[in-house]
Write a protein that holds these residues in place. Structure first.
Motif, PDB file in Angstrom:
ATOM      1  N   SER A  54       0.819  -1.220   0.000  1.00 38.86           N
ATOM      2  CA  SER A  54       0.000   0.000   0.000  1.00 38.86           C
ATOM      3  C   SER A  54       0.851   1.268   0.000  1.00 38.86           C
ATOM      4  CB  SER A  54      -0.945   0.001   1.204  1.00 38.86           C
ATOM      5  OG  SER A  54      -0.196  -0.080   2.401  1.00 38.86           O
ATOM      6  N   ASP A  55       2.109   1.151   0.403  1.00 35.15           N
ATOM      7  CA  ASP A  55       2.998   2.317   0.417  1.00 35.15           C
ATOM      8  C   ASP A  55       3.690   2.555  -0.925  1.00 35.15           C
ATOM      9  OD1 ASP A  55       4.730   0.157   0.401  1.00 35.15           O
ATOM     10  OD2 ASP A  55       5.838   0.756   2.191  1.00 35.15           O
ATOM     11  N   GLY A  56       3.424   1.687  -1.933  1.00 35.53           N
ATOM     12  CA  GLY A  56       4.042   1.856  -3.253  1.00 35.53           C
ATOM     13  C   GLY A  56       5.427   1.243  -3.381  1.00 35.53           C
ATOM     14  N   TRP A  57       5.872   0.544  -2.358  1.00 36.55           N
ATOM     15  CA  TRP A  57       7.170  -0.141  -2.397  1.00 36.55           C
ATOM     16  C   TRP A  57       6.913  -1.639  -2.494  1.00 36.55           C
ATOM     17  CZ3 TRP A  57      11.608   2.549  -2.950  1.00 36.55           C
ATOM     18  CH2 TRP A  57      11.517   3.939  -2.772  1.00 36.55           C
ATOM     19  N   ALA A  58       7.974  -2.436  -2.612  1.00 36.96           N
ATOM     20  CA  ALA A  58       7.842  -3.888  -2.751  1.00 36.96           C
ATOM     21  C   ALA A  58       6.971  -4.449  -1.633  1.00 36.96           C
ATOM     22  CB  ALA A  58       9.216  -4.550  -2.750  1.00 36.96           C
ATOM     23  N   ASN A  59       6.009  -5.268  -2.026  1.00 33.70           N
ATOM     24  CA  ASN A  59       5.039  -5.841  -1.097  1.00 33.70           C
ATOM     25  C   ASN A  59       5.765  -6.689  -0.042  1.00 33.70           C
ATOM     26  OD1 ASN A  59       2.998  -7.248   0.182  1.00 33.70           O
ATOM     27  ND2 ASN A  59       1.926  -7.817  -1.684  1.00 33.70           N
ATOM     28  N   PRO A  60       5.764  -6.256   1.224  1.00 36.99           N
ATOM     29  CA  PRO A  60       6.485  -7.010   2.244  1.00 36.99           C
ATOM     30  C   PRO A  60       5.850  -8.365   2.552  1.00 36.99           C
ATOM     31  CG  PRO A  60       5.242  -5.227   3.262  1.00 36.99           C
ATOM     32  CD  PRO A  60       5.102  -5.070   1.769  1.00 36.99           C
ATOM     33  N   ALA A  61       4.582  -8.530   2.211  1.00 39.09           N
ATOM     34  CA  ALA A  61       3.894  -9.796   2.462  1.00 39.09           C
ATOM     35  C   ALA A  61       4.099 -10.804   1.335  1.00 39.09           C
ATOM     36  CB  ALA A  61       2.397  -9.542   2.665  1.00 39.09           C
ATOM     37  N   MET A  62       4.710 -10.373   0.242  1.00 41.16           N
ATOM     38  CA  MET A  62       4.912 -11.244  -0.922  1.00 41.16           C
ATOM     39  C   MET A  62       6.010 -12.265  -0.650  1.00 41.16           C
ATOM     40  SD  MET A  62       4.595 -11.939  -4.314  1.00 41.16           S
ATOM     41  CE  MET A  62       3.877 -10.498  -5.069  1.00 41.16           C
ATOM     42  N   SER A  63       5.706 -13.513  -0.972  1.00 38.42           N
ATOM     43  CA  SER A  63       6.734 -14.558  -0.957  1.00 38.42           C
ATOM     44  C   SER A  63       6.536 -15.407  -2.203  1.00 38.42           C
ATOM     45  CB  SER A  63       6.656 -15.405   0.311  1.00 38.42           C
ATOM     46  OG  SER A  63       5.416 -16.080   0.379  1.00 38.42           O
ATOM     47  N   LEU A  64       7.582 -16.059  -2.613  1.00 37.56           N
ATOM     48  CA  LEU A  64       7.521 -16.954  -3.766  1.00 37.56           C
ATOM     49  C   LEU A  64       7.570 -18.396  -3.283  1.00 37.56           C
ATOM     50  CD1 LEU A  64       9.886 -15.163  -6.314  1.00 37.56           C
ATOM     51  CD2 LEU A  64       7.404 -15.011  -6.125  1.00 37.56           C
ATOM     52  N   SER A  65       6.896 -19.269  -4.001  1.00 37.69           N
ATOM     53  CA  SER A  65       6.871 -20.684  -3.672  1.00 37.69           C
ATOM     54  C   SER A  65       7.412 -21.474  -4.862  1.00 37.69           C
ATOM     55  CB  SER A  65       5.430 -21.110  -3.367  1.00 37.69           C
ATOM     56  OG  SER A  65       5.375 -22.496  -3.125  1.00 37.69           O
ATOM     57  N   ASN A  66       8.542 -22.147  -4.649  1.00 38.11           N
ATOM     58  CA  ASN A  66       9.162 -22.982  -5.688  1.00 38.11           C
ATOM     59  C   ASN A  66       9.536 -22.168  -6.918  1.00 38.11           C
ATOM     60  OD1 ASN A  66      10.209 -25.463  -6.389  1.00 38.11           O
ATOM     61  ND2 ASN A  66       8.333 -26.185  -7.346  1.00 38.11           N
ATOM     62  N   CYS A  67       9.838 -20.889  -6.725  1.00 40.07           N
ATOM     63  CA  CYS A  67      10.143 -19.978  -7.826  1.00 40.07           C
ATOM     64  C   CYS A  67      11.203 -18.972  -7.374  1.00 40.07           C
ATOM     65  CB  CYS A  67       8.857 -19.246  -8.232  1.00 40.07           C
ATOM     66  SG  CYS A  67       9.067 -18.013  -9.536  1.00 40.07           S
ATOM     67  N   ARG A  68      12.045 -18.601  -8.302  1.00 47.20           N
ATOM     68  CA  ARG A  68      13.057 -17.558  -8.079  1.00 47.20           C
ATOM     69  C   ARG A  68      13.033 -16.647  -9.296  1.00 47.20           C
ATOM     70  NH1 ARG A  68      17.692 -16.900  -4.803  1.00 47.20           N
ATOM     71  NH2 ARG A  68      19.483 -15.926  -5.820  1.00 47.20           N
ATOM     72  N   ILE A  69      13.201 -15.356  -9.077  1.00 45.64           N
ATOM     73  CA  ILE A  69      13.214 -14.379 -10.165  1.00 45.64           C
ATOM     74  C   ILE A  69      14.558 -13.671 -10.153  1.00 45.64           C
ATOM     75  CG2 ILE A  69      12.119 -12.340 -11.153  1.00 45.64           C
ATOM     76  CD1 ILE A  69       9.574 -13.112  -9.575  1.00 45.64           C
ATOM     77  N   THR A  70      15.175 -13.591 -11.317  1.00 41.68           N
ATOM     78  CA  THR A  70      16.463 -12.925 -11.451  1.00 41.68           C
ATOM     79  C   THR A  70      16.473 -12.148 -12.765  1.00 41.68           C
ATOM     80  OG1 THR A  70      18.846 -13.268 -11.157  1.00 41.68           O
ATOM     81  CG2 THR A  70      17.699 -14.805 -12.632  1.00 41.68           C
ATOM     82  N   ASN A  71      17.589 -11.499 -13.055  1.00 41.53           N
ATOM     83  CA  ASN A  71      17.738 -10.751 -14.304  1.00 41.53           C
ATOM     84  C   ASN A  71      19.077 -11.067 -14.965  1.00 41.53           C
ATOM     85  OD1 ASN A  71      15.387  -9.022 -14.734  1.00 41.53           O
ATOM     86  ND2 ASN A  71      15.946  -8.074 -12.799  1.00 41.53           N
ATOM     87  N   ALA A  72      19.124 -10.847 -16.265  1.00 41.43           N
ATOM     88  CA  ALA A  72      20.366 -11.039 -17.010  1.00 41.43           C
ATOM     89  C   ALA A  72      21.443 -10.084 -16.510  1.00 41.43           C
ATOM     90  CB  ALA A  72      20.127 -10.840 -18.504  1.00 41.43           C
ATOM     91  N   VAL A  73      21.041  -8.879 -16.153  1.00 39.00           N
ATOM     92  CA  VAL A  73      21.946  -7.912 -15.526  1.00 39.00           C
ATOM     93  C   VAL A  73      21.290  -7.408 -14.249  1.00 39.00           C
ATOM     94  CG1 VAL A  73      23.021  -7.233 -17.706  1.00 39.00           C
ATOM     95  CG2 VAL A  73      21.094  -5.927 -16.853  1.00 39.00           C
ATOM     96  N   ARG A  74      22.092  -7.054 -13.269  1.00 34.95           N
ATOM     97  CA  ARG A  74      21.565  -6.686 -11.950  1.00 34.95           C
ATOM     98  C   ARG A  74      21.470  -5.182 -11.714  1.00 34.95           C
ATOM     99  NH1 ARG A  74      21.874 -11.357  -8.432  1.00 34.95           N
ATOM    100  NH2 ARG A  74      21.612 -13.061  -9.893  1.00 34.95           N
ATOM    101  N   CYS A  75      22.105  -4.389 -12.583  1.00 38.40           N
ATOM    102  CA  CYS A  75      22.104  -2.940 -12.415  1.00 38.40           C
ATOM    103  C   CYS A  75      21.253  -2.289 -13.492  1.00 38.40           C
ATOM    104  CB  CYS A  75      23.525  -2.386 -12.495  1.00 38.40           C
ATOM    105  SG  CYS A  75      24.613  -3.019 -11.209  1.00 38.40           S
ATOM    106  N   LEU A  76      20.779  -1.083 -13.219  1.00 37.75           N
ATOM    107  CA  LEU A  76      19.979  -0.333 -14.178  1.00 37.75           C
ATOM    108  C   LEU A  76      20.762  -0.164 -15.475  1.00 37.75           C
ATOM    109  CD1 LEU A  76      17.474   1.417 -14.842  1.00 37.75           C
ATOM    110  CD2 LEU A  76      18.739   3.360 -13.886  1.00 37.75           C
ATOM    111  N   PRO A  77      20.260  -0.723 -16.596  1.00 36.04           N
ATOM    112  CA  PRO A  77      20.993  -0.606 -17.855  1.00 36.04           C
ATOM    113  C   PRO A  77      20.767   0.758 -18.508  1.00 36.04           C
ATOM    114  CG  PRO A  77      19.044  -1.970 -18.149  1.00 36.04           C
ATOM    115  CD  PRO A  77      19.094  -1.585 -16.697  1.00 36.04           C
TER     116      PRO A  77
END
Length: 194
Positions: free
Chosen positions: A70-93
């Motif tokens: 609700s504050d517009g930032w990453a949902n603190p209640a969010m968790s992933l189950s059997n899943c991981r999310i990553t990126n090809a690059v980690r810094c702002l391109p």
């Protein structure tokens, strides 16, 4: 520069989200300026997350369809189950699109991350750049694995690569990617994992 402009923003390399024990790895391009670069979590704060997290939630990979709290930032209640999310690059391109030298420089981190996932069965590449980076991390030739939406490729280690158009605002607005065609990717992934 961004950190001076917006000192509350994450504005540094964005770590992956989810457990290394997951069977599913979702690979994106890189942090969006007003998304993960701001929030510190992949696909949180931009249009792409508005497609990705509801799809993951629908098929049991995310605890909530809402990437933001609700504050517009990453949902603190969010968790992933059997899943991981990553990126090809980690810094702002630059210009919000990773360059070939940047992808090559960061590629060892993607390779090491995949190697650190002993239960990994399926990798979803969001977009042609993520597809290319994933193949490079395996030392494979891109021309032997044609990119296409909801196309599957057998990888040498018995894992499966599933391609998807990127869930960007552009692809969504132009109709190249619909919620239905995107969710079809994860319906197939869920069937592969169970």
């Amino acid at each position: 520069m961004i950190r001076q402009r917006d000192p509350d923003w994450h504005a540094r390399p964005v770590p992956a989200f989810g457990s290394l024990d997951a069977q599913l790895l979702v690979v994106g391009l890189g942090p969006g300026e007003k998304g993960a670069n701001r929030t510190g979590r992949p696909f949180s704060g931009d249009v792409a997350g508005e497609l990705l997290y509801p799809a993951l939630h629908r098929f049991g990979f995310a605890s909530s369809p809402a990437p933001l709290g609700s504050d517009g930032w990453a949902n603190p209640a969010m968790s992933l189950s059997n899943c991981r999310i990553t990126n090809a690059v980690r810094c702002l391109p630059p210009a919000n699109k990773p360059t070939t030298p940047e992808i090559r420089q960061c590629n060892r981190f993607l390779r090491e991350e995949i190697e650190a996932m002993p239960q990994l069965k399926v990798i979803v590449a969001l977009g042609a750049i993520a597809h290319q980076a994933l193949l490079w991390s395996y030392g494979l030739k891109v021309k032997e694995y044609a990119f296409g939406h909801n196309v599957r490729h057998a990888l040498p280690d018995s894992r499966v690569l599933v391609d998807s158009y990127h869930c960007s605002g552009y692809n969504w607005r132009t109709g190249r990617l619909t919620r239905e065609s995107f969710e079809a990717v994860f319906a197939g992934v869920a069937a592969l994992i169970t």
